[in-house]
Design a protein around this motif. Structure first.
Motif, PDB file in Angstrom:
ATOM      1  N   HIS A   1      -7.983   8.348 -11.606  1.00 33.01           N
ATOM      2  CA  HIS A   1      -6.892   7.453 -11.220  1.00 33.01           C
ATOM      3  C   HIS A   1      -7.410   6.296 -10.368  1.00 33.01           C
ATOM      4  CE1 HIS A   1      -3.714  10.442 -12.295  1.00 33.01           C
ATOM      5  NE2 HIS A   1      -4.651  11.303 -11.951  1.00 33.01           N
ATOM      6  N   ARG A   2      -6.784   5.142 -10.526  1.00 27.30           N
ATOM      7  CA  ARG A   2      -6.963   4.004  -9.625  1.00 27.30           C
ATOM      8  C   ARG A   2      -5.580   3.643  -9.067  1.00 27.30           C
ATOM      9  NH1 ARG A   2     -10.579   2.094 -13.999  1.00 27.30           N
ATOM     10  NH2 ARG A   2     -12.729   2.093 -13.217  1.00 27.30           N
ATOM     11  N   PRO A   3      -5.115   4.333  -8.056  1.00 27.02           N
ATOM     12  CA  PRO A   3      -3.734   4.141  -7.598  1.00 27.02           C
ATOM     13  C   PRO A   3      -3.484   2.825  -6.878  1.00 27.02           C
ATOM     14  CG  PRO A   3      -4.888   5.723  -6.198  1.00 27.02           C
ATOM     15  CD  PRO A   3      -5.789   5.440  -7.345  1.00 27.02           C
ATOM     16  N   LEU A   4      -4.549   2.081  -6.506  1.00 20.59           N
ATOM     17  CA  LEU A   4      -4.371   0.853  -5.728  1.00 20.59           C
ATOM     18  C   LEU A   4      -4.514  -0.419  -6.563  1.00 20.59           C
ATOM     19  CD1 LEU A   4      -6.398   1.807  -2.512  1.00 20.59           C
ATOM     20  CD2 LEU A   4      -3.982   2.228  -3.030  1.00 20.59           C
TER      21      LEU A   4
ATOM     22  N   LEU B   1     -11.440  -7.634 -21.730  1.00 21.77           N
ATOM     23  CA  LEU B   1     -10.365  -8.310 -21.009  1.00 21.77           C
ATOM     24  C   LEU B   1      -9.295  -7.342 -20.529  1.00 21.77           C
ATOM     25  CD1 LEU B   1      -9.947 -11.493 -23.229  1.00 21.77           C
ATOM     26  CD2 LEU B   1     -11.306 -11.207 -21.151  1.00 21.77           C
ATOM     27  N   ALA B   2      -9.289  -6.132 -21.063  1.00 21.91           N
ATOM     28  CA  ALA B   2      -8.363  -5.106 -20.566  1.00 21.91           C
ATOM     29  C   ALA B   2      -8.719  -4.686 -19.154  1.00 21.91           C
ATOM     30  CB  ALA B   2      -8.375  -3.889 -21.493  1.00 21.91           C
ATOM     31  N   ALA B   3      -9.940  -5.039 -18.704  1.00 26.45           N
ATOM     32  CA  ALA B   3     -10.406  -4.751 -17.349  1.00 26.45           C
ATOM     33  C   ALA B   3     -10.364  -3.253 -17.074  1.00 26.45           C
ATOM     34  CB  ALA B   3      -9.617  -5.564 -16.321  1.00 26.45           C
ATOM     35  N   MET B   4      -9.854  -2.852 -15.916  1.00 21.04           N
ATOM     36  CA  MET B   4      -9.936  -1.441 -15.510  1.00 21.04           C
ATOM     37  C   MET B   4      -8.609  -0.725 -15.734  1.00 21.04           C
ATOM     38  SD  MET B   4     -12.128  -1.688 -11.948  1.00 21.04           S
ATOM     39  CE  MET B   4     -10.984  -2.804 -11.138  1.00 21.04           C
ATOM     40  N   PRO B   5      -8.618   0.427 -16.393  1.00 26.93           N
ATOM     41  CA  PRO B   5      -7.375   1.189 -16.561  1.00 26.93           C
ATOM     42  C   PRO B   5      -6.966   1.863 -15.261  1.00 26.93           C
ATOM     43  CG  PRO B   5      -9.213   2.435 -17.442  1.00 26.93           C
ATOM     44  CD  PRO B   5      -9.776   1.093 -17.033  1.00 26.93           C
ATOM     45  N   ALA B   6      -5.667   2.076 -15.111  1.00 22.11           N
ATOM     46  CA  ALA B   6      -5.167   2.766 -13.924  1.00 22.11           C
ATOM     47  C   ALA B   6      -5.390   4.272 -14.023  1.00 22.11           C
ATOM     48  CB  ALA B   6      -3.685   2.471 -13.717  1.00 22.11           C
TER      49      ALA B   6
ATOM     50  N   GLN C   1     -10.423   1.077  -6.295  1.00 22.71           N
ATOM     51  CA  GLN C   1     -10.344  -0.331  -6.693  1.00 22.71           C
ATOM     52  C   GLN C   1      -8.911  -0.843  -6.578  1.00 22.71           C
ATOM     53  OE1 GLN C   1     -12.163   1.768  -8.888  1.00 22.71           O
ATOM     54  NE2 GLN C   1     -14.081   0.729  -9.359  1.00 22.71           N
ATOM     55  N   HIS C   2      -8.782  -2.097  -6.144  1.00 20.49           N
ATOM     56  CA  HIS C   2      -7.460  -2.682  -5.920  1.00 20.49           C
ATOM     57  C   HIS C   2      -7.255  -3.916  -6.795  1.00 20.49           C
ATOM     58  CE1 HIS C   2      -9.798  -5.454  -3.517  1.00 20.49           C
ATOM     59  NE2 HIS C   2     -10.124  -4.496  -2.659  1.00 20.49           N
ATOM     60  N   ALA C   3      -6.154  -4.660  -6.540  1.00 14.71           N
ATOM     61  CA  ALA C   3      -5.774  -5.771  -7.410  1.00 14.71           C
ATOM     62  C   ALA C   3      -6.825  -6.879  -7.434  1.00 14.71           C
ATOM     63  CB  ALA C   3      -4.423  -6.340  -6.970  1.00 14.71           C
ATOM     64  N   ASP C   4      -7.474  -7.137  -6.299  1.00 18.20           N
ATOM     65  CA  ASP C   4      -8.504  -8.165  -6.282  1.00 18.20           C
ATOM     66  C   ASP C   4      -9.711  -7.746  -7.120  1.00 18.20           C
ATOM     67  OD1 ASP C   4      -6.705  -9.154  -4.467  1.00 18.20           O
ATOM     68  OD2 ASP C   4      -8.169  -9.576  -2.897  1.00 18.20           O
ATOM     69  N   ASP C   5     -10.055  -6.466  -7.062  1.00  7.72           N
ATOM     70  CA  ASP C   5     -11.139  -5.961  -7.912  1.00  7.72           C
ATOM     71  C   ASP C   5     -10.805  -6.134  -9.388  1.00  7.72           C
ATOM     72  OD1 ASP C   5     -12.730  -4.999  -5.741  1.00  7.72           O
ATOM     73  OD2 ASP C   5     -11.434  -3.253  -5.597  1.00  7.72           O
ATOM     74  N   GLN C   6      -9.530  -5.930  -9.728  1.00 10.11           N
ATOM     75  CA  GLN C   6      -9.104  -6.087 -11.124  1.00 10.11           C
ATOM     76  C   GLN C   6      -9.256  -7.539 -11.576  1.00 10.11           C
ATOM     77  OE1 GLN C   6      -8.840  -4.232 -13.582  1.00 10.11           O
ATOM     78  NE2 GLN C   6      -6.745  -3.820 -14.237  1.00 10.11           N
ATOM     79  N   VAL C   7      -8.867  -8.474 -10.707  1.00 11.24           N
ATOM     80  CA  VAL C   7      -9.014  -9.895 -11.028  1.00 11.24           C
ATOM     81  C   VAL C   7     -10.487 -10.243 -11.209  1.00 11.24           C
ATOM     82  CG1 VAL C   7      -8.743 -12.235 -10.124  1.00 11.24           C
ATOM     83  CG2 VAL C   7      -6.861 -10.601  -9.922  1.00 11.24           C
ATOM     84  N   GLU C   8     -11.328  -9.765 -10.314  1.00  3.96           N
ATOM     85  CA  GLU C   8     -12.768 -10.039 -10.418  1.00  3.96           C
ATOM     86  C   GLU C   8     -13.330  -9.493 -11.729  1.00  3.96           C
ATOM     87  OE1 GLU C   8     -14.323  -8.219  -6.916  1.00  3.96           O
ATOM     88  OE2 GLU C   8     -13.111  -9.471  -5.590  1.00  3.96           O
ATOM     89  N   THR C   9     -12.891  -8.294 -12.113  1.00  7.07           N
ATOM     90  CA  THR C   9     -13.365  -7.690 -13.361  1.00  7.07           C
ATOM     91  C   THR C   9     -12.942  -8.523 -14.561  1.00  7.07           C
ATOM     92  OG1 THR C   9     -13.271  -5.484 -12.366  1.00  7.07           O
ATOM     93  CG2 THR C   9     -13.307  -5.594 -14.769  1.00  7.07           C
TER      94      THR C   9
ATOM     95  N   PHE D   1       0.837  -1.202   0.000  1.00 11.06           N
ATOM     96  CA  PHE D   1       0.000   0.000   0.000  1.00 11.06           C
ATOM     97  C   PHE D   1       0.870   1.250   0.000  1.00 11.06           C
ATOM     98  CE2 PHE D   1      -2.336   3.442   1.973  1.00 11.06           C
ATOM     99  CZ  PHE D   1      -3.570   3.372   1.357  1.00 11.06           C
ATOM    100  N   ASP D   2       1.882   1.284   0.854  1.00 11.81           N
ATOM    101  CA  ASP D   2       2.737   2.464   0.948  1.00 11.81           C
ATOM    102  C   ASP D   2       3.468   2.729  -0.369  1.00 11.81           C
ATOM    103  OD1 ASP D   2       2.185   3.300   3.565  1.00 11.81           O
ATOM    104  OD2 ASP D   2       3.551   1.807   4.404  1.00 11.81           O
ATOM    105  N   ALA D   3       3.953   1.654  -1.019  1.00  8.93           N
ATOM    106  CA  ALA D   3       4.673   1.833  -2.284  1.00  8.93           C
ATOM    107  C   ALA D   3       3.746   2.371  -3.368  1.00  8.93           C
ATOM    108  CB  ALA D   3       5.303   0.510  -2.716  1.00  8.93           C
ATOM    109  N   ALA D   4       2.512   1.859  -3.412  1.00  6.50           N
ATOM    110  CA  ALA D   4       1.561   2.331  -4.418  1.00  6.50           C
ATOM    111  C   ALA D   4       1.222   3.800  -4.204  1.00  6.50           C
ATOM    112  CB  ALA D   4       0.289   1.486  -4.370  1.00  6.50           C
TER     113      ALA D   4
END
Length: 321
Positions: free
Chosen positions: A158-161, A143-148, A121-129, A5-8
């Protein structure tokens, strides 16, 4: 690569002032807390009251208290996010939420010129999408799912997470001693996304521990392919014309015909054909060899029709003066 989280948050560099979408759940609470600490006086929150469940008032009260404790201005938009026939409740709520963000942003511009909006939205949300897109037989755009990051209504979103696992977000929040609200619908497995979260993600984690990273790479590859197809569609549409001329369409391969027709319908008429509708349309374009050949195919709320040498689309519910 999955990040802490801190790095993101350290890598997140929006143009200020920044608005943060705040539901009151763990993810958006963590995002607002981190942003408010990093850019004091440059952050405000946007809360959307969907009015879909009894807990909605409690979420709003939590958001008010959190923003008061952080010294962050809170803008609240109330809306009716009930879904239309044939539309999923999740999609209806998502579309209404984005419209509400845009409306609140426009109102607030008179006081503070918001340059960026961050959503949690985070990495798990991206996988679900991505899994939802696969289950629906989506093409590369899905299949491109959600852009950052993307541009909408003159603001950078922005979706920083997106590279942070959901549990890492919650662990960071626990370390801060910060409470959050739990959405009671998150455990309701009548919703497909919740079934994926509860049943599939634990299995994927056990079988493929790096699945968040590998799925993200697949989504990134699909996004790149989608961008190339979009570029090709723009070029081909310039060649076949608007509305498309049938003989010029016939000079393209079937795949390029499909690509340019999807682009034309989406961008010119704001409708998207189902796979079966598009295949029927391509068959009719291929068979169109005489002046008397008739084309009338249902697409969205309207019809693709032949008008002389061209294709056109119209909605019979819209009266032409």
């Amino acid at each position: 690569m999955t990040l802490s989280f801190d790095a993101a948050m350290q890598a997140f560099a929006p143009t200020l002032p920044l608005a943060v979408g705040l539901s009151g759940g763990a993810d958006s609470t963590a995002l607002l807390l981190a942003c408010a600490r990093r850019w004091p006086g440059q952050v405000q929150a946007i809360h959307v009251h969907h009015g879909l469940q009894a807990a909605a008032d409690g979420f709003e009260q939590h958001c008010v208290a959190l923003c008061q404790s952080l010294g962050v201005p809170l803008l609240t938009e109330r809306l009716d996010a009930r879904h239309a026939p044939g539309q999923s409740p999740e999609d209806a709520a998502r579309q209404a939420r984005y419209k509400a963000f845009e409306a609140v942003t426009l109102v607030s511009q008179a006081r503070v010129a918001i340059k960026s909006i961050a959503i949690a939205q985070h990495a798990d949300d991206q996988v679900e999408t991505l899994l939802l897109a696969l289950s629906r037989g989506a093409g590369v755009a899905g299949l491109a799912a959600m852009p950052a990051r993307w541009e909408r209504a003159g603001v950078a979103w922005h979706r920083p997470l997106l590279q942070v696992a959901g549990e890492d977000v919650r662990n960071w929040l626990r370390l801060q001693g910060q409470v959050w609200m739990e959405d009671p619908t998150n455990t309701d497995e009548r919703y497909t996304r919740n079934r994926i979260r509860a049943q599939l993600l634990p299995v994927l984690d056990a079988a493929f521990p790096a699945f968040r990273d590998t799925f993200a790479r697949s989504a990134a590859n699909a996004a790149q392919a989608s961008e190339l197809l979009e570029d090709l569609a723009v070029q081909d549409l310039a060649q076949v014309g608007v509305p498309p001329q049938i003989t010029l369409l016939q000079s393209l391969s079937r795949s390029r015909q499909a690509n340019v027709l999807r682009h034309w319908l989406r961008h010119t008429h704001h409708t998207t054909p189902a796979a079966a509708q598009l295949n029927e349309l391509l068959d009719q374009v291929a068979a169109c060899a005489t002046r008397g050949h008739h084309i009338r195919i249902k697409v969205g709320r309207g019809f693709v029709v032949r008008v002389g040498p061209h294709l056109d689309w119209y909605n019979p519910q819209v009266l032409v003066p």
